[in-house]
Design a protein around this motif. Structure first.
Motif, mmCIF file in Angstrom:
data_model
loop_
_atom_site.group_PDB
_atom_site.id
_atom_site.type_symbol
_atom_site.label_atom_id
_atom_site.label_comp_id
_atom_site.label_asym_id
_atom_site.label_seq_id
_atom_site.Cartn_x
_atom_site.Cartn_y
_atom_site.Cartn_z
ATOM 1 N N GLY A 168 -15.728 -45.438 57.715
ATOM 2 C CA GLY A 168 -14.286 -45.397 57.978
ATOM 3 C C GLY A 168 -13.949 -46.079 59.286
ATOM 4 N N VAL A 169 -12.725 -45.890 59.775
ATOM 5 C CA VAL A 169 -11.656 -45.109 59.169
ATOM 6 C C VAL A 169 -10.793 -46.074 58.356
ATOM 7 C CG1 VAL A 169 -9.655 -43.640 59.632
ATOM 8 C CG2 VAL A 169 -11.679 -43.549 61.122
ATOM 9 N N GLY A 170 -10.459 -45.740 57.084
ATOM 10 C CA GLY A 170 -9.694 -46.641 56.252
ATOM 11 C C GLY A 170 -10.374 -47.985 56.136
ATOM 12 N N SER A 171 -9.623 -49.049 56.397
ATOM 13 C CA SER A 171 -10.187 -50.405 56.373
ATOM 14 C C SER A 171 -10.274 -51.008 57.763
ATOM 15 C CB SER A 171 -9.336 -51.310 55.472
ATOM 16 O OG SER A 171 -8.005 -51.382 55.958
ATOM 17 N N ASN A 227 -0.362 -40.867 63.174
ATOM 18 C CA ASN A 227 -0.731 -41.776 64.257
ATOM 19 C C ASN A 227 -0.472 -41.132 65.619
ATOM 20 O OD1 ASN A 227 -1.460 -43.885 62.534
ATOM 21 N ND2 ASN A 227 0.667 -44.593 62.367
ATOM 22 N N GLN A 228 -1.381 -41.407 66.560
ATOM 23 C CA GLN A 228 -1.209 -40.928 67.922
ATOM 24 C C GLN A 228 -0.306 -41.894 68.700
ATOM 25 O OE1 GLN A 228 -2.135 -38.081 68.537
ATOM 26 N NE2 GLN A 228 -3.909 -37.594 67.267
ATOM 27 N N PRO A 229 0.416 -41.387 69.703
ATOM 28 C CA PRO A 229 1.289 -42.269 70.490
ATOM 29 C C PRO A 229 0.498 -43.399 71.157
ATOM 30 C CG PRO A 229 1.758 -39.956 70.931
ATOM 31 C CD PRO A 229 0.500 -39.989 70.140
ATOM 32 N N GLN A 284 -3.985 -48.689 63.534
ATOM 33 C CA GLN A 284 -3.347 -47.532 62.929
ATOM 34 C C GLN A 284 -2.881 -47.829 61.513
ATOM 35 O OE1 GLN A 284 -0.251 -46.356 65.638
ATOM 36 N NE2 GLN A 284 -1.646 -45.263 67.016
ATOM 37 N N GLN A 285 -2.381 -49.034 61.292
ATOM 38 C CA GLN A 285 -1.930 -49.415 59.959
ATOM 39 C C GLN A 285 -3.100 -49.458 58.983
ATOM 40 O OE1 GLN A 285 0.148 -53.132 59.848
ATOM 41 N NE2 GLN A 285 0.575 -53.025 57.657
ATOM 42 N N GLU A 286 -4.252 -49.927 59.445
ATOM 43 C CA GLU A 286 -5.415 -50.038 58.565
ATOM 44 C C GLU A 286 -6.105 -48.695 58.332
ATOM 45 O OE1 GLU A 286 -7.707 -52.818 60.758
ATOM 46 O OE2 GLU A 286 -6.767 -54.591 59.868
ATOM 47 N N ARG A 332 -7.786 -49.076 47.417
ATOM 48 C CA ARG A 332 -8.457 -50.323 47.772
ATOM 49 C C ARG A 332 -9.412 -50.141 48.955
ATOM 50 N NH1 ARG A 332 -3.037 -54.176 47.877
ATOM 51 N NH2 ARG A 332 -2.398 -53.819 45.708
ATOM 52 N N GLN A 333 -9.320 -48.996 49.613
ATOM 53 C CA GLN A 333 -10.119 -48.765 50.815
ATOM 54 C C GLN A 333 -11.329 -47.863 50.552
ATOM 55 O OE1 GLN A 333 -6.906 -47.205 53.257
ATOM 56 N NE2 GLN A 333 -6.633 -49.194 54.263
#
Length: 875
Positions: free
Chosen positions: A717-720, A785-787, A804-806, A816-817
């Motif tokens: 991870g995380v995500g992609s 998401n964290q600041p 953060q987007q990924e 897809r991830q």
């Protein structure tokens, strides 16, 4: 490709084709023999085709996952039965001479007899079943027409047992058989050919109409039995309109027997129950009559009541000339030479009571509850009919005296384990010592002490820090101690109801201390829990933990390591930095576990584990925000509390395909999130961070030997989002080699959402060696998401937004991830211990820059392929 290389490939292909053709199993056939090539079952519409196939007496040789006939033939080329027979006789003669020379030395003779038996058994096994390579494979299946005739008979019997009374079975054995062999092309021949030495057997099924129940009647002479059976009709397994099925009829007979034996009919047997089917009433219909006959002697079945219950708590002990002392509690007689167990504690587990009707279910429940106490080596419940003058005058009534015999286990039990682990390319010794004290306070309590110490290899929590060539695995020191007290009832202010005893209630008080020393930090964890444990059945268990308190302190932290954690916090918002704060974690959690499998996972079974936890709910009562943090003195910080909620689910399904073959799949998921935001003030700079934080140990991770095995533990991870190394000399920039950013495969990747699954086929290889092929998939994501730190440069802020987007979970692209890995495994099943080696390689890596299909760059390098050693099955 050059002409020279092309010629080499062609020559190699011809050699392979020639070698494979030379391994044809037809060479093993004797004159007049034919090889069973294929078996088909055709014509089924409503019948269970899989059940029908299992009734076929001969099946062709299996080719998956290994060409077993070829392996057998390879071993046969080294097989010399004459030499084995000669060796067997020589060993027997040799040991007979040694035994004779040993004379009257019984110890020496015993050793020699054991050695002779071991040697002769090994040679005899090779003579009977072939050498080790032959036993790994299987001999060619020679077609036997008599077994085909038996198969036809069994198929017909099975169809009629399922209500196909007008069914028929025919069979053809086809010779020659048309074969497709693509490798024949290399020898300039057609890939299709016919072989007169191979047989294809086809069983053709004509089912005919299926018969259904049109009427269900009962013929029960005993009126008392009749009332009970007719009252239980809603629970009957047979219904009007259902298809005739002899298996269901057998199950209904068992149900009626259990019904009556649980209502006092001690002498009742299934042989009294007969079911008659009449198919002459109407076309394709069955009138089924359930007949329950009277006993051979007497007009009615006898109903038994328990007159007296005696509980012997020291069965097996003998004191000559001395009688056991008797204590009476709730009309139960407790007998012992010396009463060491509280009769109140035992009375709560005793379901067989004086005055109750006999019940086989209560008998089994009593035995199971006594076994769960872990106080006795064995416990049995036996019954004796009361005869003579004490017996009731009514012939329809009977009395039983029940005796519970329980033999106490050892009061003290010590267990020691010593060995070594190989983790993260490091070998480290370990030792565990456990002491169990039974009946410590006289109320059937269990007190357990445990000490553990070891050195274990672990990958660096954040990967490499410093020189890129420095080793990424370290040898850690781990020390621990724990104490458990298990009470055989719920520890509550009121007196628990006897009704709860059937759920085997227990209370567990646990205290644990853990000390971990690594080159980059030293950490301690003190934890205390209060657990309530109970079981709804032999497969279902619940655990409620109303009190779970942990105190985590970082006693020492390396400055370079702390700086690296700070870099990850600033650049990525990574929670790793917060995990090395001093934390106080109060929580409440509950677990539901259903597991119908056994220890060695040999059943067709299901597994479901649900876990829910909520922590830190009361922190606002005694901790005000912002929380103070001194980055220059981490170990001196006050304890911090984070509020959070966590839920996980793990479902597994085990399909038994054969005696030792299984298809297993697993689906798991979970979520963890902070309930409210936490403000932390830096006492050096005065800055205040506002973020949603949870204790690091409560995050979710993917990767490892029981997860997605192609990735290192907790590294998926995380995500992609792609993880790159930071330059230790310039933390504001990435580490580059030859102008390219270096991927970081070692940094732990905590997530707030986990989704993963596994599919695995397990099969036997040889003796105690099992094999497996598997595919794993999964990933972790961030939910919130964290600041973004406003003190970062615009480029760094853009990088964090992109990350953060990924890494954030989104419904429109999470599928897809999913990371995908596949591999093979070997399991060494010693019954009491299973050692496992899984080799997995990455197939699809969502975090890879550029092409995600990692399988295109297959290698045995550690960033592509993982080797997992473990104990037990992965799931």
């Amino acid at each position: 490709m050059s002409g020279k290389n092309g010629a080499r490939v062609a020559l190699g292909s011809l050699l392979i084709a020639g070698g494979l053709s030379g391994c044809s199993p037809l060479r093993l056939l004797k004159p007049g023999q034919r090889l069973l090539s294929r078996v088909k079952v055709e014509g089924t519409e409503k019948a269970d085709v899989e059940r029908l196939q299992t009734l076929v007496q001969q099946k062709p040789n299996s080719t998956f996952p290994l060409p077993k006939v070829a392996i057998y033939q390879l071993g046969r080329s080294f097989y010399n039965p004459e030499r084995l027979q000669r060796k067997l006789e020589e060993d027997r003669t040799h040991y007979d001479q040694l035994i004779k020379a040993a004379g009257t030395d019984s110890a020496e003779v015993g050793k020699l007899l054991t050695k002779r038996e071991r040697h002769t058994q090994r040679h005899q096994l090779a003579l009977d079943k072939g050498n080790a390579i032959m036993r790994l494979g299987e001999p060619p299946v020679i077609y036997d027409s008599t077994l085909t005739a038996v198969s036809v008979e069994q198929l017909g019997t099975f169809l009629k047992s399922k209500g196909f009374f007008r069914s028929s079975v025919s069979v053809t054995d086809t010779v020659p058989t048309r074969q497709f062999a693509p490798l024949r092309i290399f020898t300039l021949r057609s890939p299709f050919h016919t072989d007169s030495q191979r047989v294809t057997v086809v069983y053709r099924i004509h089912e005919g109409p299926a018969f259904h129940y049109s009427q269900l009647d009962y013929d029960i002479a005993d009126t008392a039995i009749s009332r009970r059976v007719l009252a239980s009709q809603p629970q009957s397994l047979l219904r009007v309109g259902n298809q005739y099925d002899e298996e269901q009829i057998g199950a209904e007979r068992n149900r009626i027997e259990d019904l009556l034996k649980n209502q006092g009919y001690y002498d009742f047997r299934q042989q009294y129950i007969t079911l008659e089917a009449d198919t002459s009433f109407a076309p394709t219909s069955v009138r089924l009559r359930t007949i329950i006959s009277k006993p051979l002697r007497g007009e009615q079945h006898r109903l038994y009541t328990v007159r007296r219950v005696s509980f012997i708590t020291d069965a097996g002990l003998v004191r000559f000339g001395r009688q056991r002392d008797t204590i009476i509690r709730d009309s139960v007689y407790y007998l012992a030479y010396q009463h060491k167990f509280s009769t109140r504690a035992l009375d709560r587990k005793l379901v067989v009571r004086p005055g109750d009707a006999y019940s086989v279910a209560k008998t089994q429940l009593t035995q199971r509850q006594l076994s769960n106490l872990d106080m006795f080596r064995f416990s049995t419940v036996t019954y004796r009919r009361v005869r003579g003058a004490e017996a009731p005058a009514d012939s329809a009534r009977g009395l039983l005296d029940a005796t519970v015999n329980a033999s106490p286990a050892k009061k003290f039990q010590e267990t020691s384990e010593f060995g070594a682990t190989y983790v993260a390319e490091k070998t480290g010794p370990f030792g565990n010592v456990r002491l169990k004290i039974r009946n410590v306070f006289g109320g059937a309590e269990l007190l357990e002490f445990g000490l553990r110490a070891g050195f274990e290899g672990q990958y660096s929590l954040v990967g490499q820090v410093g020189d890129v060539s420095r080793g990424r695995s370290v040898l850690t020191t781990q020390l621990g101690a724990n104490v458990n007290l298990v009470l055989p009832q719920f520890l509550v202010p009121w007196r628990p109801n006897r009704y709860l005893s059937q759920y085997n209630p227990r209370t567990r008080l646990n205290a644990t201390y853990t000390y971990v020393q690594r080159p980059d930090y030293t950490r301690t964890n003190v934890e205390g829990t209060l657990d309530y444990i109970w079981q709804r059945s032999a497969f279902q268990q619940y655990v409620l933990t109303p009190i779970d308190v942990s105190v985590i302190r970082t006693a020492k932290i390396d400055q370079a390591f702390a700086d690296y954690l700070q870099t990850l916090l600033i650049r990525q918002g990574s929670p790793l930095y917060r995990s090395f704060d001093n934390l106080f974690i109060p929580s409440i959690n509950a677990t539901s576990l259903f597991n119908s499998n056994d220890f060695n996972e040999t059943r067709d079974a299901r597994y479901l584990r649900l876990f829910a936890e909520v922590g830190g709910l009361t922190r606002s009562l005694y901790q005000k925000q912002p929380l103070l943090n001194n980055p220059e003195n981490q170990q001196g910080n006050r304890l911090k509390i984070y509020d959070f909620a966590k839920f996980t689910a793990d479902y597994r399904r085990y399909y038994k395909l054969g005696p030792e073959s299984y298809l297993v799949y697993r689906l798991a998921g979970g979520a963890a999130a902070a309930l409210t935001s936490t403000r932390i003030q830096n006492t050096v700079t005065g800055e205040v961070d506002n973020a949603y934080l949870i204790p690091y140990d409560k995050y979710l991770f993917a990767g490892g030997s029981s997860s997605v095995r192609a990735w290192k533990p907790r590294r998926l991870g995380v995500g992609s989002a792609t993880q790159y190394k930071y330059d230790p000399e310039n933390p504001a920039d990435f580490l580059k080699v030859n102008g390219e950013k270096v991927r970081d495969y070692d940094l732990e990747q905590p997530g707030e959402l986990l989704l993963e699954g596994n599919v695995e086929y397990r099969f036997p290889l040889y003796s105690f060696i099992k094999g497996a092929v598997f595919t794993d998939f999964g990933n972790v994501w961030i939910l919130r998401n964290q600041p973004i730190n406003p003190n970062q440069s615009q480029t760094q802020q853009d990088e964090q937004r992109q990350r953060q987007q990924e890494s954030t979970f989104r419904l429109n692209n999470f599928y897809r991830q999913f990371a995908v890995g596949s591999g093979i495994g070997f399991r060494f099943d010693f019954t009491f211990l299973i050692l496992r080696l899984d080799v997995a390689t990455k197939v699809y890596d969502p975090t890879a820059p550029g092409s995600k299909w990692a399988i295109r760059k297959f290698s045995l390098a550690e960033d592509q392929t993982a080797f997992n050693l473990g104990i037990g099955y992965p799931f």
